[in-house]
Every structure is written in structure tokens, then in C-alpha cells.
Write a protein that holds these residues in place. Structure first.
Motif, short mmCIF file in Angstrom:
data_model
loop_
_atom_site.label_atom_id
_atom_site.label_comp_id
_atom_site.label_asym_id
_atom_site.label_seq_id
_atom_site.Cartn_x
_atom_site.Cartn_y
_atom_site.Cartn_z
N ILE A 175 0.83 -1.20 0.00
CA ILE A 175 0.00 0.00 0.00
C ILE A 175 0.87 1.25 0.00
O ILE A 175 0.57 2.24 -0.71
N ILE A 176 1.95 1.25 0.76
CA ILE A 176 2.87 2.39 0.76
C ILE A 176 3.48 2.57 -0.63
O ILE A 176 3.53 3.68 -1.17
N TRP A 177 3.94 1.45 -1.20
CA TRP A 177 4.51 1.51 -2.55
C TRP A 177 3.48 2.02 -3.55
O TRP A 177 3.80 2.86 -4.41
N PHE A 178 2.25 1.54 -3.45
CA PHE A 178 1.22 1.93 -4.41
C PHE A 178 0.94 3.42 -4.36
O PHE A 178 0.80 4.07 -5.40
N LYS A 179 0.87 3.98 -3.17
CA LYS A 179 0.61 5.42 -3.03
C LYS A 179 1.74 6.24 -3.65
O LYS A 179 1.49 7.24 -4.33
N ILE A 180 2.97 5.80 -3.43
CA ILE A 180 4.12 6.50 -4.03
C ILE A 180 4.08 6.36 -5.54
O ILE A 180 4.29 7.34 -6.28
N HIS A 181 3.80 5.17 -6.00
CA HIS A 181 3.71 4.88 -7.44
C HIS A 181 2.64 5.74 -8.10
O HIS A 181 2.86 6.33 -9.16
N ARG A 182 1.49 5.83 -7.45
CA ARG A 182 0.39 6.62 -8.01
C ARG A 182 0.73 8.11 -8.03
O ARG A 182 0.46 8.81 -9.02
N PHE A 183 1.31 8.61 -6.94
CA PHE A 183 1.71 10.02 -6.87
C PHE A 183 2.72 10.34 -7.97
O PHE A 183 2.63 11.37 -8.63
N ARG A 184 3.70 9.45 -8.15
CA ARG A 184 4.72 9.66 -9.17
C ARG A 184 4.09 9.74 -10.56
O ARG A 184 4.42 10.63 -11.35
N ASN A 185 3.17 8.84 -10.87
CA ASN A 185 2.53 8.85 -12.19
C ASN A 185 1.71 10.11 -12.42
O ASN A 185 1.70 10.68 -13.52
N ARG A 186 1.00 10.55 -11.37
CA ARG A 186 0.21 11.78 -11.50
C ARG A 186 1.11 12.99 -11.70
O ARG A 186 0.80 13.89 -12.49
N ALA A 187 2.25 13.02 -11.01
CA ALA A 187 3.20 14.12 -11.16
C ALA A 187 3.77 14.16 -12.57
O ALA A 187 3.91 15.24 -13.17
N ILE A 188 4.09 12.99 -13.11
CA ILE A 188 4.62 12.93 -14.48
C ILE A 188 3.60 13.43 -15.48
O ILE A 188 3.93 14.20 -16.40
N ARG A 189 2.34 13.04 -15.30
CA ARG A 189 1.29 13.51 -16.22
C ARG A 189 1.11 15.02 -16.12
O ARG A 189 0.92 15.70 -17.14
N TRP A 190 1.19 15.56 -14.91
CA TRP A 190 1.04 17.00 -14.71
C TRP A 190 2.19 17.76 -15.39
O TRP A 190 1.96 18.76 -16.06
N ILE A 191 3.40 17.25 -15.25
CA ILE A 191 4.56 17.88 -15.89
C ILE A 191 4.44 17.84 -17.41
O ILE A 191 4.71 18.84 -18.10
N LYS A 192 3.99 16.74 -17.94
CA LYS A 192 3.83 16.60 -19.40
C LYS A 192 2.80 17.60 -19.92
O LYS A 192 2.98 18.20 -20.99
N ARG A 193 1.70 17.79 -19.17
CA ARG A 193 0.68 18.74 -19.60
C ARG A 193 1.26 20.16 -19.59
O ARG A 193 0.98 20.96 -20.49
N LYS A 194 2.04 20.49 -18.57
CA LYS A 194 2.64 21.81 -18.48
C LYS A 194 3.63 22.05 -19.62
O LYS A 194 3.69 23.14 -20.20
N LEU A 195 4.39 21.01 -19.95
CA LEU A 195 5.38 21.14 -21.03
C LEU A 195 4.69 21.34 -22.39
O LEU A 195 5.20 22.05 -23.26
N LYS A 196 3.54 20.70 -22.58
CA LYS A 196 2.80 20.87 -23.83
C LYS A 196 2.32 22.30 -23.99
O LYS A 196 2.25 22.84 -25.09
N LYS A 197 1.96 22.95 -22.87
CA LYS A 197 1.48 24.33 -22.92
C LYS A 197 2.63 25.29 -23.22
O LYS A 197 2.46 26.33 -23.80
#
Length: 343
Positions: A321-343
Motif C-alpha cells: 500500500i505504501i509503494w502503491f501510493k508512491i507509485h500513483r503520486f509519481r505517475n500523477r506528477a509525471i502527467r502534470w509535468i507533461k501537460r505543463k510542457l505541452k502548454k
């Protein structure tokens, strides 16, 4: 006159919405109106919804039928309505939603010259809390072009995934009737199967750039509500198991793009459910992950495992569960960065 389009509407506790729903189907052109077969399934509703529906049946007896049944749930109403539909095509409409009447009239005109297995249109979501609309328009498709699913690369066509929801899809009626009963009865989330059904059982489709379906979001007790979702989460597993059985039984055998999509969808249903359960409260997640993993090991063990599944099986639950939360946060952060870079 033979019917062109059946609209199947399940009814249960929607007396505040059903009148608007039915009114949206009454197109002004009388010839078009007579092409409709509106099948309203009263699923044992305890309020006045069926009474209101029967007022319209009396007013439009050649196009509206109200079918009474003991409560079988949303899926049971869909099964019954699909069975009784007589139109060449079928469109599902939930009774708290409605069509854009003007756009619907244009759709009827187009369907008179259509002979594909299913049709795609646009939709929009109405948010009651803010009184705003959010359009959902299908892109990367050419209007009026007939696509062959054996060669069309649905799996790798950008931003087309939501096109197979009920708000976008109109089906050839006989294709659905061949597979009845399609929907699990007396559970929520029975519509999960529609996320791949059209492509699995069809070979051709066409897209029309019309915004037909208005999806109402904000009614208390709707399935998307997190509290409702958690309370009825076992229903999701039940429907997923039925969906996976259907997909496996009806998977196209030829090595085509349609089969490629079907296999990917099948695998995704199995593995993504681990992610969904892991997002729930810890006690809930522990119980249901164990149940789902036992099911996958015994009946779906041919599916390639994702990183989430591998980690669930490798780690003690608390560490997972600890790993999953970190994994999920990391993926969301990567998606957010990609959206910002596209703009």
C-alpha cells in the motif's frame, strides 16, 4: 411503417426527470417521429415515474411503449428493452438524461441512409451544481466515412477511448439481441460491458458530428458518487467477471486490429481492477484485493501482469500500500509535468 431507431429507457425513481427525458425525443417532424420506437421499461418503480411515462404512451401510442416488470435492476431493464426493440438501430438513454432534440432530428435523417454495425456521435455532460455543460467530442475520425474494424487501429488512435460509452454509441439492434442477456441484473455498473462491446461484436462503424446525448451529473445516489461506488464495489467485480467471460467467448479469432483491441481490453480489465481496489480504504482494499487476486490466479492467469500486480504479489500488504501510493503520486506528477510542457 418499419421502425428505424429504438430508444430503450429504464425507469426507477425518476419522477423529477422522466418528463424532460421523453419530451426531448419528440421531434417536430411527424414522419421522423413515426420512425421511432421508444421502449420505456418500468422497473417496478415505487414513485410516479411510470404514471408519467404512461401519459406519453397514451398521447403517442404508435411510438411509445411502457413495459412493466418486477424490479430487475438497470441491467434487467436494458435486457428486457433490448429484447423487445424493433428498430433497425438502438440507442440507450437513462431516464434522468435527455437528447438535444434538434441534433436528434438530424441524426434520424442520417440513420435513414446508414447500414453500419454501430454509429458514433458526440455528447455532453451537464453539471447540476454549477449549471454548466462540458462537451465530449470525438476527434481523429472523419465524418460520414465508413470504417472497417478489422483494419482500423482503434487501440492506437489518440483520444478515442471514450467513444464507446453509451452516450456516444448507437447499435444495430440485431447484433445486441444475438447476445442476450447481455447485462448483469440487480447490480450497479452493469454498463461496464459496453466499454468494448461495440468493437468486439461489430465490423463497421460511422461517425456523425452531432451532439445528441446530455448526461446529467449531480443527482443524489448516482453510481459515480464515491460513497455509492465504495458501498457497491462488489458489484463492480461481479460485472467485470461477466464482462471478461463475454469477451473471452466472443473474441475475434482472426489476427486483425479488432482482435488486438479486444485482447488489450481483456487484459486491461483484469489488471486495472487491482489499481481501482488499491485506491480504496486500507481494510476494504486488503479484503477485495485478496478476492480478486484469487479469481485472477484461478481463471485469468493467462493475462500478462502489470507492475502493480507483481508488487502486490511480492510485498507484504502494508508495504504494498505504501509503494502503491508512491507509485500513483509519481505517475500523477509525471502527467502534470507533461501537460505543463505541452502548454
Amino acid at each position: 411503417m418499419s421502425k428505424l431507431l429504438s430508444i430503450v429507457i429504464p425507469v426507477y425513481k425518476v419522477e423529477d426527470y422522466i418528463r424532460k427525458c421523453i419530451e426531448s425525443l419528440i421531434v417536430p417532424d411527424k414522419e421522423q417521429l413515426e420512425l421511432l420506437d421508444i421502449v420505456i421499461v418500468n422497473d417496478g418503480t415505487p414513485d410516479n415515474s411510470a404514471v408519467i411515462a404512461k401519459e406519453y404512451e397514451a398521447k403517442y401510442p404508435s411510438i411509445i411503449r411502457v413495459i412493466d416488470q418486477e424490479n430487475r435492476g438497470h441491467g434487467g431493464a436494458w435486457n428486457h428493452g433490448t429484447e423487445l426493440a424493433v428498430g433497425k438501430f438502438l440507442f440507450y438513454l437513462d431516464s434522468d438524461d435527455w437528447f438535444d432534440t434538434g441534433q436528434f432530428s438530424k441524426l434520424i435523417s442520417k440513420l435513414q441512409n446508414t447500414d453500419t454495425d454501430f454509429v458514433l456521435v458526440n455528447s455532453q455532460t451537464y453539471y447540476a451544481a454549477t449549471n454548466t455543460y462540458s462537451p465530449s467530442r470525438i476527434i481523429n475520425l472523419k465524418e460520414n466515412e465508413i470504417y472497417n474494424l478489422e483494419t482500423f487501429d482503434w487501440l492506437h488512435t489518440p483520444q478515442i477511448g471514450n467513444a464507446i460509452y453509451i452516450t456516444h454509441c448507437i447499435f444495430r439492434t440485431t447484433l445486441l439481441q444475438k447476445h442476450l442477456p447481455l447485462y448483469v441484473e440487480k447490480v450497479r455498473y452493469d454498463d461496464i460491458i459496453l466499454e468494448g462491446l461495440a468493437i468486439i461484436i461489430s465490423r463497421t462503424f460511422v461517425y456523425y458530428d452531432l451532439c445528441i446525448y446530455n448526461y446529467y451529473k449531480g443527482r443524489e445516489g448516482q453510481s459515480y458518487d464515491p460513497k455509492v461506488y465504495a458501498k457497491n464495489y462488489r458489484d463492480v467485480s461481479t460485472v467485470l467477471k461477466a464482462t471478461l467471460a463475454f469477451l473471452k467467448e466472443n473474441m475475434p479469432q482472426e489476427q486483425t486490429k479488432r482482435r488486438e483491441f479486444g485482447i488489450d481490453l481483456y487484459n486491461s480489465f483484469v489488471t486495472y481492477h487491482y489499481d481501482e481496489i488499491s485506491r480504496q480504504p486500507k481494510g476494504f482494499a486488503k479484503e477485495h484485493l485478496k478476492e480478486w487476486d484469487e479469481y485472477v490466479r484461478s481463471e485469468r492467469n493467462e493475462v500478462p501482469l502489470t507492475k502493480v500486480v507483481k508488487m502486490y504479489r511480492a510485498l507484504p500488504f502494508e508495504l504494498y500500500i505504501i509503494w502503491f501510493k508512491i507509485h500513483r503520486f509519481r505517475n500523477r506528477a509525471i502527467r502534470w509535468i507533461k501537460r505543463k510542457l505541452k502548454k
